[in-house]
Design a protein around this motif. Structure first.
Motif, short mmCIF file in Angstrom:
data_model
loop_
_atom_site.label_atom_id
_atom_site.label_comp_id
_atom_site.label_asym_id
_atom_site.label_seq_id
_atom_site.Cartn_x
_atom_site.Cartn_y
_atom_site.Cartn_z
N ILE A 19 0.78 -1.19 0.07
CA ILE A 19 -0.16 -0.11 -0.06
C ILE A 19 0.70 1.17 -0.12
CG2 ILE A 19 -1.65 1.52 1.18
CD1 ILE A 19 -2.99 -1.02 -0.11
N ALA A 20 1.82 1.27 0.66
CA ALA A 20 3.03 2.47 0.86
C ALA A 20 3.43 2.67 -0.57
CB ALA A 20 3.95 2.33 1.86
N ARG A 21 3.76 1.71 -1.27
CA ARG A 21 4.36 1.97 -2.55
C ARG A 21 3.49 2.42 -3.52
NH1 ARG A 21 9.89 -0.75 -4.65
NH2 ARG A 21 9.76 1.34 -5.16
N LEU A 22 2.18 1.93 -3.71
CA LEU A 22 1.14 2.27 -4.64
C LEU A 22 0.75 3.70 -4.18
CD1 LEU A 22 -0.86 -1.25 -4.31
CD2 LEU A 22 0.34 -0.13 -6.33
N MET A 23 0.44 4.06 -2.92
CA MET A 23 0.09 5.26 -2.55
C MET A 23 1.01 6.47 -2.90
SD MET A 23 -2.98 5.12 -1.29
CE MET A 23 -3.51 6.79 -0.74
N ASN A 24 2.44 6.06 -2.96
CA ASN A 24 3.55 6.81 -3.10
C ASN A 24 3.29 6.94 -4.68
OD1 ASN A 24 6.25 8.28 -2.73
ND2 ASN A 24 6.57 6.71 -4.01
N SER A 25 2.99 6.01 -5.35
CA SER A 25 2.81 6.03 -6.88
C SER A 25 1.62 6.67 -7.48
CB SER A 25 3.06 4.61 -7.48
OG SER A 25 4.18 3.91 -7.26
N GLY A 26 0.78 7.21 -6.70
CA GLY A 26 -0.24 7.87 -6.91
C GLY A 26 -1.63 7.20 -7.06
N PHE A 27 -1.64 5.94 -6.89
CA PHE A 27 -2.87 5.20 -6.69
C PHE A 27 -3.87 5.93 -5.53
CE2 PHE A 27 -0.41 2.34 -8.93
CZ PHE A 27 -1.49 1.56 -9.65
N VAL A 41 -2.52 9.22 -14.96
CA VAL A 41 -3.18 7.88 -14.74
C VAL A 41 -2.18 7.10 -13.91
CG1 VAL A 41 -4.72 8.05 -16.84
CG2 VAL A 41 -2.51 6.79 -17.02
N VAL A 42 -2.80 5.91 -13.33
CA VAL A 42 -1.95 4.98 -12.67
C VAL A 42 -2.04 3.65 -13.31
CG1 VAL A 42 -2.02 5.96 -10.35
CG2 VAL A 42 -3.87 4.29 -11.00
N ALA A 43 -1.33 2.64 -13.34
CA ALA A 43 -1.15 1.48 -14.06
C ALA A 43 -0.35 0.18 -13.46
CB ALA A 43 -0.45 1.58 -15.33
N ALA A 44 -0.87 -0.67 -13.70
CA ALA A 44 -0.29 -2.20 -13.11
C ALA A 44 0.04 -2.76 -14.30
CB ALA A 44 -1.10 -3.12 -12.20
N VAL A 45 1.15 -3.40 -14.38
CA VAL A 45 1.71 -4.03 -15.57
C VAL A 45 1.87 -5.70 -15.09
CG1 VAL A 45 3.92 -4.49 -16.74
CG2 VAL A 45 3.29 -2.23 -15.90
N THR A 46 1.49 -6.39 -16.23
CA THR A 46 1.66 -8.00 -15.90
C THR A 46 2.56 -8.51 -16.95
OG1 THR A 46 -0.87 -8.03 -15.03
CG2 THR A 46 0.35 -10.25 -15.84
N PRO A 54 3.72 -1.27 -10.20
CA PRO A 54 3.60 -2.64 -9.62
C PRO A 54 3.63 -3.50 -11.11
CG PRO A 54 1.27 -1.44 -9.67
CD PRO A 54 2.57 -0.66 -9.91
N VAL A 55 4.47 -4.56 -10.97
CA VAL A 55 4.82 -5.37 -12.10
C VAL A 55 4.35 -6.95 -11.46
CG1 VAL A 55 6.21 -6.55 -14.02
CG2 VAL A 55 6.37 -3.83 -12.93
N PHE A 56 3.35 -7.73 -11.99
CA PHE A 56 2.93 -8.86 -11.50
C PHE A 56 3.47 -9.91 -12.64
CE2 PHE A 56 -0.21 -6.57 -9.70
CZ PHE A 56 -0.32 -6.81 -8.49
N THR A 57 4.51 -10.78 -12.07
CA THR A 57 5.04 -11.84 -13.08
C THR A 57 4.65 -13.03 -12.45
OG1 THR A 57 6.91 -12.24 -11.43
CG2 THR A 57 7.11 -10.35 -12.87
N GLN A 58 5.06 -14.22 -13.03
CA GLN A 58 4.50 -15.78 -12.70
C GLN A 58 4.94 -15.89 -11.40
OE1 GLN A 58 5.82 -18.42 -15.90
NE2 GLN A 58 4.71 -17.20 -17.29
N SER A 59 5.84 -15.19 -10.86
CA SER A 59 6.35 -15.55 -9.24
C SER A 59 5.86 -14.52 -8.31
CB SER A 59 8.05 -15.18 -9.51
OG SER A 59 8.55 -15.99 -10.34
N GLY A 60 5.28 -13.69 -8.94
CA GLY A 60 4.62 -12.64 -7.89
C GLY A 60 4.72 -11.39 -7.98
N LEU A 61 4.45 -10.41 -7.13
CA LEU A 61 4.57 -9.02 -7.50
C LEU A 61 6.03 -8.43 -7.16
CD1 LEU A 61 3.42 -6.10 -7.71
CD2 LEU A 61 2.89 -6.17 -5.26
N VAL A 62 6.62 -7.81 -8.07
CA VAL A 62 7.78 -6.97 -7.74
C VAL A 62 7.49 -5.51 -8.35
CG1 VAL A 62 9.19 -9.05 -8.53
CG2 VAL A 62 8.62 -7.44 -10.17
N TRP A 63 8.66 -4.59 -8.24
CA TRP A 63 8.39 -3.15 -8.71
C TRP A 63 9.20 -2.97 -9.88
CZ3 TRP A 63 4.08 -0.74 -6.64
CH2 TRP A 63 3.53 -1.22 -5.54
N SER A 64 8.85 -1.85 -10.81
CA SER A 64 9.56 -1.66 -11.81
C SER A 64 10.87 -1.33 -11.74
CB SER A 64 8.81 -0.66 -12.60
OG SER A 64 8.61 0.59 -11.91
N ASP A 65 11.12 -0.87 -10.45
CA ASP A 65 12.71 -0.20 -10.21
C ASP A 65 13.45 -1.50 -9.59
OD1 ASP A 65 11.18 -0.38 -7.82
OD2 ASP A 65 12.29 1.49 -7.03
#
Length: 721
Positions: free
Chosen positions: A595-603, A639-644, A707-718
């Motif tokens: 939640i901290a990272r998402l709010m910081n990213s503008g969500f 806008v805000v976005a989530a990557v898969t 936020p980047v969702f991979t087959q292994s779970g959530l990571v962050w673009s950085d």
């Protein structure tokens, strides 16, 4: 004035602070400048503040599209790389945290890099810069008796906020906030609220259960709502039935008409390459549709069977359940303004704390939902299927106060819990939208408990004085210090100034001072029980204390924090995330960091929790209170976005889900900054990027923390490797 414009101290340019939207950004020039005030009518489009500077270049730190109009306002060109000969121009740069317009007389060129957009004049000249807040306020308040027929007259005026009846009203900046509605003995309309004659009528029985679901349609179509036995929408020469399955059909009309407006508007002032227009399977006369009056255009839209349009439609963002009660009428303008699909359930499935019912595909409830530590709700359709419920291990603890090893202050009781056992819990029917809000009595499972006072505070945000964003992390337990480190995740932003403070082990009086302070976001880590928030010397019960709350938004990451969070909303906060059950420390820590990272990213709160639930099934133990659209800052791109990432090797197949957010609402244009997809898309959308090279993906993910969702779970673009 809502917008301040000041010279930069460390480099050449200006700092622009929008106190309404709580945003700040920088505009660079090629030399030091001293802004002088100019009349706002120097600009073709309306602005809130205008200044003039002498410069040879203007640059903003984001990739944008530059739109150039002539002295008469006619659109000449738009893009990110072009040259124009000497002339008088009105230039718009979008997106920016405020509407940004330039007026000057010169030849000029436009260029972009991976991170900037720059306008170079042939020689230094006077450039007038205009800024308009993206904030929209109601024109006034309609007073109405709350019987259904009187309320129909009020709902018929919601569309008075539209700034056009053309398809361009699908842009959020051309819709405007509907006028407010309040109950009263007589029907009164402010002078500034003037009806639009769109030619559209919505006919429904004079009952709340029929009236409430059409409020978004009434607003978007500027329609007259009138009583009648057979629900329908009609214009001159056509009629469209809204039965059978009334609520479903009203939702279909909203989604279909909005989608087609976004496609048709490419024939008008903004002839952009729109992906949805390029890929549609519909063979319509788009130019003719654009030129039709609203009512005729809508009638033509509805001649197209919905099943032909449905495969092209994006997932809608929000469904709001509004119980068919007269006390909910004042929420209708806010619901309509969000273009929410609206349902009005007469009955709802109750959930009892001591029961063991199952229903709605939500999994077992029972006492474990309210008292236990394990997750109880089934994962959402887009949750990672590999995740399993998180059990409490031998070295784990929950964030309540009964465990002697983790409690402090007075001995906690066995009968603890911020949500009493006799609370009126309800299970709304599932939704197909990204977000879900609930208006009415009861504590909804897996939905935003929306409240009127919180939505009114959205309109009052212009009163802030500081230009920096303040975040306070409070950790009141030694064993939870790991989550206290989330402070390092706030403020990781270019061009946004944060004041971040971390405080530990607060006393009751210190906690009271914190809650009264003017803080944009409070991230609380600690224990809560029926006595309140646990402090080092006592408990601070927000439901009993006579205190003012200055905190704007919050995350109360503690066991059963609903009731304490509800008290914060009633006493002054705009929105927050709370828990409905006990939460184990490890998954609570993980969710807090997400939640901290998402709010910081503008969500906003609602979308942030939605994205967090994709990673953590225990996210279903949390809900949003108040205004779920609350943000603490804007994302870099608006806008805000989530990557898969759908593949684990090159070439990559990637999808980007883009959500409406704040002023960048439904209908906003967005373009992924990648060679794989040069087209524009309208928001909301899910953008498929195929055959992406490693260098292209690396470049894309380096532009902004996502936020980047991979087959292994959530990571962050950085962090993505």
């Amino acid at each position: 004035m809502s917008i301040d414009i000041d010279p930069l101290s460390g480099t050449a340019g200006l700092t622009v602070t929008d106190h309404i939207e709580n945003t700040q950004f920088e505009v660079y020039t090629d030399r030091a400048v001293v802004p002088t005030a100019r009349p706002t009518d120097d600009h073709y489009f309306p602005v809130d503040a205008s200044v003039a500077v002498e410069t040879g270049a203007v640059e903003i730190p984001r990739v944008a599209v530059v739109e150039t109009r002539g002295d008469d306002g006619a659109l000449l060109t738009r893009g990110d790389d072009y040259w124009m000969p000497t002339g008088t121009y009105h230039v718009g740069i979008d997106p920016a945290p405020t509407k940004l317009y330039l007026t000057f007389e010169s030849a000029f060129s436009v260029s972009t890099t991976d991170r900037t957009t720059r306008i170079d004049l042939d020689s230094p000249a006077e450039v007038t810069l205009g800024f308009r807040s993206l904030h929209q306020v109601p024109a006034g308040t309609i007073t109405t008796p709350t019987d259904p027929e009187s309320l129909m007259d009020a709902v018929s005026l919601l569309g008075s906020a539209l700034q056009t009846t053309s398809p361009e009203r699908s842009f959020p900046t051309l819709r405007g906030h509907p006028p407010l509605v309040e109950s009263g003995d007589e029907f009164r309309v402010p002078e500034r609220v003037e009806p639009l004659d769109s030619g559209v009528r919505i006919v429904v029985p004079a009952e709340y259960r029929y009236l409430y679901p059409v409020v978004s349609l009434a607003y978007y179509f500027a329609a007259d709502v009138v009583p009648g036995d057979v629900p329908r929408i009609e214009g001159e020469g056509w009629s469209y039935p809204l039965e059978p399955d009334f609520e479903r059909r009203t939702a279909e009309v909203l989604r279909q008409s909005f989608h087609l407006d976004c496609l048709v508007r490419t024939e008008g002032f903004y002839p952009v390459d729109l992906h949805e227009r390029e890929t549609t399977g519909l063979d319509l006369d788009w130019e003719r549709l654009y030129d039709l009056p609203l009512a005729e255009r809508l009638g033509a839209y509805l001649e197209v069977p919905f099943d032909r349009v449905e495969p092209e439609l994006p997932q809608w963002t929000l469904t709001t359940d509004v119980r068919p009660d007269p006390e909910n009428v004042e929420m209708l303008p806010f619901v309509a303004g969000e273009l929410s699909i609206v349902r009005s359930p007469e009955t709802v499935t109750p959930v009892t704390a001591g029961g063991s019912e199952r229903g709605g595909g939500g999994g077992g409830i029972g006492t474990g939902f309210f008292r236990g530590t394990g997750p109880v709700a089934a994962p959402r359709p887009d949750a990672r299927p590999a995740l399993s419920p998180v059990a409490v291990g031998p070295d784990e603890f929950v964030r309540g106060g009964t465990d002697v090893s983790v409690s402090r202050g007075a001995d906690a009781t066995d009968d603890r819990g911020a949500v009493p056992t006799d609370a009126d819990f309800v299970r709304p029917d599932p939704v197909d939208t990204v977000e879900h809000a609930w208006v009415g009595e009861g504590v909804p499972l897996d939905a935003n408990k929306a409240t009127l006072d919180a939505y009114h505070r959205r309109l009052e945000e212009g009163a802030v004085e500081q230009s920096r964003i303040s975040v306070l992390v409070v950790c009141n337990d030694e064993q939870m210090r790991e989550e206290g480190e989330v402070a390092n995740l706030y403020g990781l932003r270019d061009m946004v100034q944060f004041d971040i403070e971390v405080r530990h082990d607060l006393t009751r009086e210190e906690m009271r001072e914190v809650l009264c302070s003017d803080v944009d976001f409070l991230h609380y880590v600690g224990h809560v029980d029926e006595r309140g928030m646990q402090c080092t010397d006592d408990y601070l019960d927000l439901t009993a204390e006579d205190l003012d709350v200055g905190v704007s938004a919050f995350l109360l990451n503690a066991c059963q924090s609903y009731q304490q969070g509800e008290a914060l909303i009633h006493r002054g906060s705009r929105g927050g995330i709370v828990t409905l059950s006990d939460v184990a420390n490890s998954p609570a820590t993980q969710l807090g960091r997400i939640i901290a990272r998402l709010m910081n990213s503008g969500f906003n709160l609602r979308t942030a929790l939605h994205v967090a639930k994709r990673e953590l099934i225990t996210g279903n133990q949390y809900i949003v209170l108040g205004d779920g659209g609350t943000t603490i800052c804007q994302s870099r791109s608006g806008v805000v976005a989530a990557v898969t990432v759908h593949s684990e090797n090159t070439p990559w197949n990637v999808s980007v889900k883009v959500y409406p957010n704040g002023p960048y609402g439904s209908g906003t244009l967005t373009t992924p900054n990648t060679e794989s997809s040069p087209s524009n898309y309208y928001v909301p959308s899910e953008i498929a990027l195929t055959n992406v090279t490693e260098s292209q993906l690396e470049k894309f993910l380096s532009l902004e923390v996502l936020p980047v969702f991979t087959q292994s779970g959530l990571v962050w673009s950085d962090e993505f490797d």
